[in-house]
Design a protein around this motif. Structure first.
Motif, PDB file in Angstrom:
ATOM      1  N   ALA A  62      -3.283  -3.338  11.375  1.00  0.00           N
ATOM      2  CA  ALA A  62      -2.509  -4.533  11.317  1.00  0.00           C
ATOM      3  C   ALA A  62      -2.787  -5.504  10.023  1.00  0.00           C
ATOM      4  O   ALA A  62      -2.135  -5.848   9.206  1.00  0.00           O
ATOM      5  CB  ALA A  62      -2.519  -5.257  12.297  1.00  0.00           C
ATOM      6  N   ALA A  63      -4.273  -5.756  10.067  1.00  0.00           N
ATOM      7  CA  ALA A  63      -4.847  -6.606   9.017  1.00  0.00           C
ATOM      8  C   ALA A  63      -4.717  -6.001   7.734  1.00  0.00           C
ATOM      9  O   ALA A  63      -4.328  -6.725   6.829  1.00  0.00           O
ATOM     10  CB  ALA A  63      -6.548  -6.665   9.618  1.00  0.00           C
ATOM     11  N   ALA A  64      -4.647  -4.601   7.470  1.00  0.00           N
ATOM     12  CA  ALA A  64      -4.591  -3.869   6.300  1.00  0.00           C
ATOM     13  C   ALA A  64      -3.301  -4.396   5.623  1.00  0.00           C
ATOM     14  O   ALA A  64      -2.825  -4.604   4.649  1.00  0.00           O
ATOM     15  CB  ALA A  64      -4.848  -2.636   6.347  1.00  0.00           C
ATOM     16  N   ALA A  65      -2.137  -4.214   6.605  1.00  0.00           N
ATOM     17  CA  ALA A  65      -0.840  -4.320   6.413  1.00  0.00           C
ATOM     18  C   ALA A  65      -0.701  -5.778   5.907  1.00  0.00           C
ATOM     19  O   ALA A  65       0.032  -6.103   4.832  1.00  0.00           O
ATOM     20  CB  ALA A  65       0.056  -3.850   7.511  1.00  0.00           C
ATOM     21  N   GLU A  66      -1.029  -7.004   6.783  1.00  0.00           N
ATOM     22  CA  GLU A  66      -1.043  -8.141   6.363  1.00  0.00           C
ATOM     23  C   GLU A  66      -1.529  -8.321   5.128  1.00  0.00           C
ATOM     24  O   GLU A  66      -1.096  -9.054   4.256  1.00  0.00           O
ATOM     25  CB  GLU A  66      -1.822  -8.890   7.493  1.00  0.00           C
ATOM     26  N   ALA A  67      -2.863  -7.806   4.451  1.00  0.00           N
ATOM     27  CA  ALA A  67      -3.451  -7.987   3.351  1.00  0.00           C
ATOM     28  C   ALA A  67      -2.756  -7.743   2.373  1.00  0.00           C
ATOM     29  O   ALA A  67      -2.671  -8.086   1.194  1.00  0.00           O
ATOM     30  CB  ALA A  67      -4.900  -7.174   3.589  1.00  0.00           C
ATOM     31  N   LEU A  68      -1.860  -6.342   2.429  1.00  0.00           N
ATOM     32  CA  LEU A  68      -1.040  -5.838   1.546  1.00  0.00           C
ATOM     33  C   LEU A  68       0.252  -6.773   1.190  1.00  0.00           C
ATOM     34  O   LEU A  68       0.798  -6.459   0.041  1.00  0.00           O
ATOM     35  CB  LEU A  68      -0.599  -4.363   1.822  1.00  0.00           C
TER      36      LEU A  68
END
Length: 154
Positions: A62-68
């Motif tokens: 989820a954090a990776a998606a948010e960061a993208l």
């Protein structure tokens, strides 16, 4: 957070720390490292972030998606590559839930990752009408070869 603001110089440092064994037990620190990596807005950070879409812990996915979401200004081809990777993560998580409706672990993962993944798809594509995984898959099938994306990509 400070390293995120120092990109692109801090990208390699953050990338190394994201999955370092010294921080694996501290999920909140690891999450913050991922978000800071995205905040660098450095194209080199996207490889690590895309790799994290397959991470074992859904909080990090989820954090990776948010960061993208920080890469909405990338050129179209690169955004499409990111979009496709995010869509694959979304459809994989959806497939796990659909394969066994009583699998509470798959359901919990879906509950954690679905909204951030779909938000990232919205940000990268400019498409605001899709609300379910299947709608995002249809959008991709229809628009993956388009020469432009944005608010008009209905």
């Amino acid at each position: 957070k400070a390293l995120g603001a120092m990109g692109p110089e801090s990208t390699s440092v953050l990338s190394k720390w994201v999955d370092d064994k010294k921080v694996r037990d501290n999920l909140e620190l690891q999450r913050q490292l991922v978000l800071s990596l995205g905040a660098t807005k450095d194209d080199d950070a996207t490889k690590t972030l895309v790799d994290l879409l397959k991470y074992r812990d859904p909080t990090i996915v989820a954090a990776a998606a948010e960061a993208l979401c920080n890469f909405e200004k990338m050129e179209l081809k690169a955004r499409k590559d990111l979009f496709e990777a995010i869509l694959k993560a979304l459809m994989s998580a959806k497939g796990e839930v659909d394969a066994n409706a009583t699998d509470n672990i798959a359901r919990e993962k879906w509950n954690i990752v679905s909204a951030p993944l779909m938000t990232a798809l919205t940000v990268l594509s400019g498409h605001k009408d899709a609300k379910r995984a299947e709608e995002w898959q249809r959008f991709w099938n229809k628009h993956k070869r388009d020469k432009s994306w944005g608010d008009d990509a209905g």
